[in-house]
Design a protein around this motif. Structure first.
Motif: not given
Length: 187
Positions: A81-104
């Motif tokens: 269950e914790q590994k499943h949550v870790a996958q969601k956190i990983s996706l959140l980290l990746q999406k946050t990074n994507e938002a940063i690199i697409s910021n003007p």
């Protein structure tokens, strides 16, 4: 027959000054022009490489997410269950990074660094290089290599910092730095 030229000192100084001004302006590097900068950024595919690097960093985000959970839950191993949550956190980290690199602001930072790094002449030479198939190949490989070095550096850092003795030493040093501030704020 021998020629004798006699130059007045004032004319000699003026000639010397004019020559030095012309030479110094020729030696001074010209800042990169906007048109050249645009072409260089386009050819270097810098933003595309960063986006690809973000995709390639998924294993790093996975490891980071697991470390976040382990540290916050105080466990050494994660349950399914914790590994499943870790996958969601990983996706959140990746999406946050994507938002940063697409910021003007990020894109402006890239332009600013290109402008501060290259002169017009260097940018033109780099454009010439990147306009060749070999230049494009080296550019792509440099991106992959940099990404691999970053991932391996983070893995080594995590490995070293997650050793109990190393973590204890780090925490002790951190506490010794923060403790005076805490004591000062209480008084």
């Amino acid at each position: 027959m021998r020629w004798k030229f006699k130059i007045k000192p004032s004319i000699y100084r003026a000639l010397l000054l004019s020559t030095s001004v012309l030479m110094s302006s020729a030696l001074m590097a010209q800042p990169v022009q906007e048109k050249t900068l645009d072409h260089l950024i386009e050819l270097s595919n810098f933003t595309g490489m960063i986006a690809q690097s973000n995709q390639n960093m998924r294993p790093m985000f996975d490891a980071q997410a697991e470390d976040i959970l382990k540290n916050n839950l105080g466990v050494l191993e994660l349950s399914s269950e914790q590994k499943h949550v870790a996958q969601k956190i990983s996706l959140l980290l990746q999406k946050t990074n994507e938002a940063i690199i697409s910021n003007p602001k990020f894109l402006h930072m890239i332009r600013k660094n290109f402008q501060q790094t290259y002169t017009e002449e260097e940018a033109q030479a780099y454009i010439q290089f990147l306009s060749t198939p070999m230049g494009q190949s080296i550019n792509r490989k440099s991106s992959v290599m940099t990404n691999n070095i970053l991932q391996e550096t983070l893995a080594i850092s995590n490995e070293i910092l997650n050793q109990p003795l190393q973590m204890q030493k780090f925490n002790e040093q951190l506490a010794s730095l923060i403790q005076p501030l805490l004591l000062k704020s209480k008084s």
